[in-house]
Design an enzyme around this catalytic site. Structure first.
Site, PDB file in Angstrom:
ATOM      1  N   GLY A 135       4.525  22.163   5.603  1.00  0.00           N
ATOM      2  CA  GLY A 135       5.325  23.125   6.357  1.00  0.00           C
ATOM      3  C   GLY A 135       6.701  23.276   5.750  1.00  0.00           C
ATOM      4  CE  LYS A 136       8.160  26.705   1.532  1.00  0.00           C
ATOM      5  NZ  LYS A 136       8.547  27.834   0.658  1.00  0.00           N
ATOM      6  N   GLY A 137      10.853  23.634   7.062  1.00  0.00           N
ATOM      7  CA  GLY A 137      11.836  23.632   8.127  1.00  0.00           C
ATOM      8  C   GLY A 137      12.951  24.609   7.822  1.00  0.00           C
ATOM      9  CB  ALA A 138      15.997  25.469   9.706  1.00  0.00           C
ATOM     10  CE1 TYR A 139      20.200  24.662   8.091  1.00  0.00           C
ATOM     11  CE2 TYR A 139      19.433  22.878   9.489  1.00  0.00           C
ATOM     12  CZ  TYR A 139      20.209  24.003   9.301  1.00  0.00           C
ATOM     13  OH  TYR A 139      20.990  24.469  10.327  1.00  0.00           O
ATOM     14  N   GLY A 140      14.607  22.899   4.585  1.00  0.00           N
ATOM     15  CA  GLY A 140      13.880  22.291   3.485  1.00  0.00           C
ATOM     16  C   GLY A 140      12.386  22.233   3.727  1.00  0.00           C
ATOM     17  CB  VAL A 141       9.719  21.397   1.378  1.00  0.00           C
ATOM     18  CG1 VAL A 141       8.210  21.221   1.355  1.00  0.00           C
ATOM     19  CG2 VAL A 141      10.119  22.677   0.659  1.00  0.00           C
ATOM     20  CB  VAL A 142       7.723  19.662   6.523  1.00  0.00           C
ATOM     21  CG1 VAL A 142       7.112  18.488   7.274  1.00  0.00           C
ATOM     22  CG2 VAL A 142       8.928  20.217   7.259  1.00  0.00           C
ATOM     23  CG  ASP A 266      14.753  26.156  20.882  1.00  0.00           C
ATOM     24  OD1 ASP A 266      14.374  27.082  21.634  1.00  0.00           O
ATOM     25  OD2 ASP A 266      14.581  26.180  19.651  1.00  0.00           O
TER      26      ASP A 266
END
Length: 366
Positions: A135-142, A266
């Site tokens: 996956g991808k987060g808001a600031y980088g790769v998971v 959230d």
């Protein structure tokens, strides 16, 4: 002393616990003996009922009557070394009047030296083998991270180097605009919040790998293979009983967060991850707030528009309760669980805001 109360622990804190428990027992004996009412008309969970039993079959302490320890002492906050030792299932957070304000947590590991190398089929990051991208987060790769010594998989989030400011003291750091620091500040705020938390219904931050000499920052979390509890909209919502069980998990997690003076801001199905045990864990603290006192007084909007409370999008300019925001979003989430969609829907933000502020909630007949 012969004839005196039995002492199951030598720790003086244990003696204090027993004395207080004995006082509570004396108070209970003055009542009519009726059972303690259930909270909000909901019977305690089996885990909460088992909280007064030490793992392994060890008998209860003499002063700890059934239900008393779970009612008077938080599972996070029982004094270490006492016969009411903190259990492995920290469900009930309880009132603010605990014997000890300290909360036992598994400490987050902080590593300030990062060694990165290319292996045959992965990237070696300290003791972790970074495998496939998941996956991808808001600031980088998971990525999936495997710890060979533990034979266990985790999730690694690599924070992109663009978030990290220039080294302190450099001309670039002194001359650069302040907004360059904002993404990293948000990351560090989330880390500070996650380090405080250890609860079965909240995602756990295992390790922070932050080497000043490296561009990237890495966060390691428990792996929750089942992912989000629901994607909205959904054609197959949950039966009401399943929705109730998931709602209970959310409430337990929120109770813990609010006790730790944290507003999530959230809450929504995609930020609720399903553990292997089938229980929900609250995740994604990117817009969360810490507060002092009894509640957070907020004046800015944050989070997902369809889950925002009416007061958060009002133009009155008045501050509003942070805890209430989480409760409203939990209600919207429950609606999603049962009906597979949000109660207020619109393609345009302003129109959506008008619906949230002015329209009544409609419950489909089916």
């Amino acid at each position: 002393m012969e004839g005196g109360p039995a002492v199951c622990c030598q720790d003086p804190r244990a003696e204090l616990v027993e004395r207080v428990a004995a006082m509570d027992v004396a108070h209970l004996e003055e009542t009519d003996g009726s059972p303690e009412p259930t909270r909000n008309c909901v019977d305690p969970s089996p885990r909460a009922r088992a909280a007064s039993v030490i793992p392994g079959g060890t008998p209860r302490c003499p002063a700890a009557r059934p239900g008393l320890s779970a009612r008077k002492f938080s599972l996070q906050e029982r004094p270490a070394g006492s016969c009411l030792e903190a259990q492995a299932v920290p469900y009930a957070t309880g009132p603010a009047s605990h014997i000890s304000p300290r909360v036992w947590r598994r400490p987050t590991i902080e590593s300030h030296h990062v060694a990165i190398s290319d292996a045959e089929d992965c990237v070696q990051l300290n003791q972790y083998k970074l495998q496939s991208e998941i996956g991808k987060g808001a600031y980088g790769v998971v990525r999936l991270a495997y710890n060979e010594s533990e034979d266990r998989h985790y999730v690694s989030l690599g924070i992109d180097s663009l978030c990290r400011p220039p080294p302190r003291g450099s001309q670039a750091a002194q001359a650069g605009p302040a907004k360059q620091l904002l993404p990293l500040e948000r990351v560090y705020q989330e880390i500070a919040i996650l380090k405080k938390l250890d609860h079965v219904n909240v995602v756990k931050l295992i390790e922070v790998l932050d080497d000043p000499a490296e561009d990237n920052l890495y966060l390691v979390f428990d792996l929750l293979r089942k992912g989000p509890v629901m994607e909205v909209p959904c054609d197959k919502p949950f039966p009401e009983e399943q929705a109730r069980l998931y709602l209970r998990d959310i409430i337990l997690g929120l109770e813990y967060l609010h006790y730790q003076k944290i507003i999530h801001r959230d809450i929504k199905p995609s930020n609720l991850l399903l553990g292997d045990d089938g229980h929900v864990k609250i995740a994604d603290f990117g817009v969360s707030n810490q507060f002092e006192g009894n509640d957070a007084r907020l004046s800015s909007t944050a989070g997902t528009p369809a889950f925002m409370a009416p007061e958060a999008i009002s133009e009155s300019g008045q501050s509003f309760s942070g805890k209430a925001l989480d409760v409203w979003a939990t209600g919207v989430t429950l609606y999603c669980f049962v009906y597979g969609k949000c109660p207020f829907i619109d393609d345009f933000i302003l129109a959506l805001h008008r619906k949230i502020k002015n329209e009544a909630i409609v419950f489909p007949e089916e």
